[in-house]
Scaffold this motif. Structure first.
Motif, mmCIF file in Angstrom:
data_model
loop_
_atom_site.group_PDB
_atom_site.id
_atom_site.type_symbol
_atom_site.label_atom_id
_atom_site.label_comp_id
_atom_site.label_asym_id
_atom_site.label_seq_id
_atom_site.Cartn_x
_atom_site.Cartn_y
_atom_site.Cartn_z
ATOM 1 N N ALA A 77 -8.850 -2.658 4.024
ATOM 2 C CA ALA A 77 -8.611 -2.079 2.782
ATOM 3 C C ALA A 77 -9.809 -1.632 2.037
ATOM 4 O O ALA A 77 -9.846 -0.471 1.300
ATOM 5 C CB ALA A 77 -7.604 -2.852 1.767
ATOM 6 N N TYR A 130 -4.581 -0.205 -2.600
ATOM 7 C CA TYR A 130 -3.333 -1.124 -1.986
ATOM 8 C C TYR A 130 -2.141 -0.385 -2.179
ATOM 9 O O TYR A 130 -1.227 -0.412 -1.236
ATOM 10 C CB TYR A 130 -3.511 -2.453 -2.620
ATOM 11 C CG TYR A 130 -4.816 -3.240 -2.575
ATOM 12 C CD1 TYR A 130 -5.120 -3.932 -1.164
ATOM 13 C CD2 TYR A 130 -5.624 -3.354 -3.280
ATOM 14 C CE1 TYR A 130 -6.131 -4.627 -1.014
ATOM 15 C CE2 TYR A 130 -6.787 -4.066 -2.973
ATOM 16 C CZ TYR A 130 -6.980 -4.696 -1.743
ATOM 17 O OH TYR A 130 -8.195 -5.306 -1.627
ATOM 18 N N LEU A 133 -1.840 2.077 0.816
ATOM 19 C CA LEU A 133 -1.836 1.423 1.953
ATOM 20 C C LEU A 133 -0.275 0.761 2.248
ATOM 21 O O LEU A 133 0.430 0.957 3.357
ATOM 22 C CB LEU A 133 -2.813 0.275 2.130
ATOM 23 C CG LEU A 133 -4.150 0.643 2.697
ATOM 24 C CD1 LEU A 133 -5.194 -0.443 2.849
ATOM 25 C CD2 LEU A 133 -3.810 0.831 4.267
#
Length: 470
Positions: A77, A130, A133
């Protein structure tokens, strides 16, 4: 079910007991790999999507173990330089040859996507990268497996897995609806990490904000003294050393001069008589309105007027309380005063029998705490800390803790924790551990010659030693 922060408590306490985080991470990663193979077979194309914390470390170890059976890619990430923990950094070094940026990855190209992004550390909101994602993983046409907990659980954006491989126990808030099939794996956390108080309890200690002002980190009132002058002073100094900002002591006239000259750090209020009397209750309740937590009992004695005044104060007080020493005897005459109160009771074995009519045992301590709705710290060779539903044993301390005043120190530590607005159970477990740990340091320095003030002087050393690890 384990609350998220208790996972961190277990990690720290495990390390304290000789099982390092690296070992737990290795066991967790191996458990993930074994479960993937058991549930889905070999030869799968797998993406393990990792963040920057220990959850990512679990993912890195899982990747290393899955390489023997599957086509594995690790997707990051964030850049590797942002990995936060030394444990995760070490795990990353062993799989970096299969690690790539997650930017632009098509998750639908994989048979299985393993979520090792956020773990149990994220409690309130999910930030970029995040959020994006998680949304991309959820939208992919693939099987999703979460490591420990689905990333973003209990926030507005969370992974929606078909399976979650969790460690030690199901985590608070996990259900089949938000976590899919839940598989619990033992990763070698020692049994004592669950049941014995350790330095992990300090995850609940509220550290001061850099911009905090006087009084914001805890204001305490101690009602004590009269026949005995040392007890409330010891409790007050212990509360300050434990991190309370301000300590008020309301004490009868007989002990006022001694306590007021003991230390300029204490704010001492003179009461009307030589012992605590009902006539003083109005004044005491006025002071109580200005503080965050109240300790009642040290050095008060058992004069009938004092016992009646204690019961009046406990009945009227709406602040979190520590009930100690002779105040325990007073409320034992009318236990209904405690029901519904937010309080810690700190009896030794004799006071426990006065309170309950029974000898000390874990079962009796649990029963008493449950009936009263209070937290008990039953002092002994091993302290029993219980709220009736959850019990932990404290093993810090030594035989010299029998010296007069160490119980007053414990009461001061407990009220300091209550003044910082943490739960009564967490306050009790931190106070019990700190008191014994400070006593152990005092014993190292002076063996059987240490006294209660030596324990107080060691409290900052205990805080310095363990808070820096949180």
């Amino acid at each position: 079910m384990l609350p998220f922060r208790e996972v961190r408590v277990l990690d720290i306490n495990s390390e304290h007991l000789g099982v390092p985080i690296d070992s737990l991470m290795e066991n967790a990663g191996e458990a993930v790999a074994e479960t993937i193979v058991e549930e889905f077979g070999t030869g799968k194309k797998i993406a393990i999507v990792c963040g920057v914390g220990n959850n990512a470390g679990d993912g890195f170890v899982a990747a290393r173990n899955l390489l023997r059976y599957c086509d594995v890619t690790v997707l990051l990430a964030s850049p590797p330089a942002e990995i936060k923990t030394e444990n995760a950094k070490r795990a990353y070094e062993r799989i970096k040859h299969i690690a790539f940026s997650s930017v632009g990855a098509n998750f639908s190209n994989f048979d299985i996507v393993i979520d090792a992004l956020l773990g149990t550390g994220n409690l309130t909101e999910v930030r970029e990268p995040y959020r994006t994602l998680i949304e991309r993983i959820n939208a992919a046409n693939t099987t999703i497996v979460a490591v420990d907990v689905p990333s973003g659980l209990a926030t507005d954006v969370a992974i929606k897995p078909q399976m979650t491989i969790t460690f030690s126990d199901v985590k608070e808030g996990m259900t089949a609806e938000n976590s899919g099939k839940i598989i619990v794996k033992d990763i070698g956390i020692p049994l004592d990490a669950y049941h014995v108080i350790g330095p992990g309890e300090f995850v609940y200690y509220p550290k001061n904000r850099p911009d905090s002002h006087k009084g914001e980190n805890g204001k305490v009132l101690i009602v004590g003294g009269g026949p005995y002058t040392g007890a409330p002073a010891l409790a007050g100094m212990a509360a300050l050393r434990m991190g309370a900002d301000l300590v008020h002591i309301a004490t009868p006239a007989a002990s006022y001069i001694t306590i007021s000259t003991y230390s300029p750090d204490l704010i001492v209020h003179k009461l009307s008589q030589d012992v605590l009397c009902p006539e003083d209750v109005e004044k005491i309740m006025g002071i109580a309105e200005t503080v965050d937590a109240v300790l009642i009992g040290p050095g008060l004695g058992r004069d009938e007027r004092t016992q009646e005044a204690v019961r009046m104060i406990v009945k009227q007080c709406s602040k979190p309380m520590v009930i100690d020493a002779d105040a325990i005897v007073a409320v034992a005459a009318d236990l209904s005063l405690i029901v519904g109160k937010e309080c810690i009771i700190t009896p030794h074995s004799r006071e426990f029998k006065i309170l309950t009519g029974e000898d000390v045992s874990v079962a009796m301590a649990e029963e008493a705490a449950a009936q009263l709705g209070a937290v008990m710290i039953v002092k002994g060779k091993e302290d029993i800390v219980t709220n009736g539903k959850w019990t932990k044993i404290n093993r810090t301390g030594n035989s010299r803790m029998s010296v007069g005043g160490t119980g007053d120190v414990l009461a001061g530590e407990a009220v300091a924790m209550l003044s910082k607005e943490i739960s009564i159970f967490n306050a009790a477990r931190i106070a019990a551990f700190t008191n014994g740990a400070a006593g152990d340091l005092a014993f190292e320095a002076q063996e059987y010659g240490f006294i209660a003030t030596d324990v107080i002087s060691k409290i900052p050393e205990v805080l310095r030693k363990y808070l820096r690890k949180i």
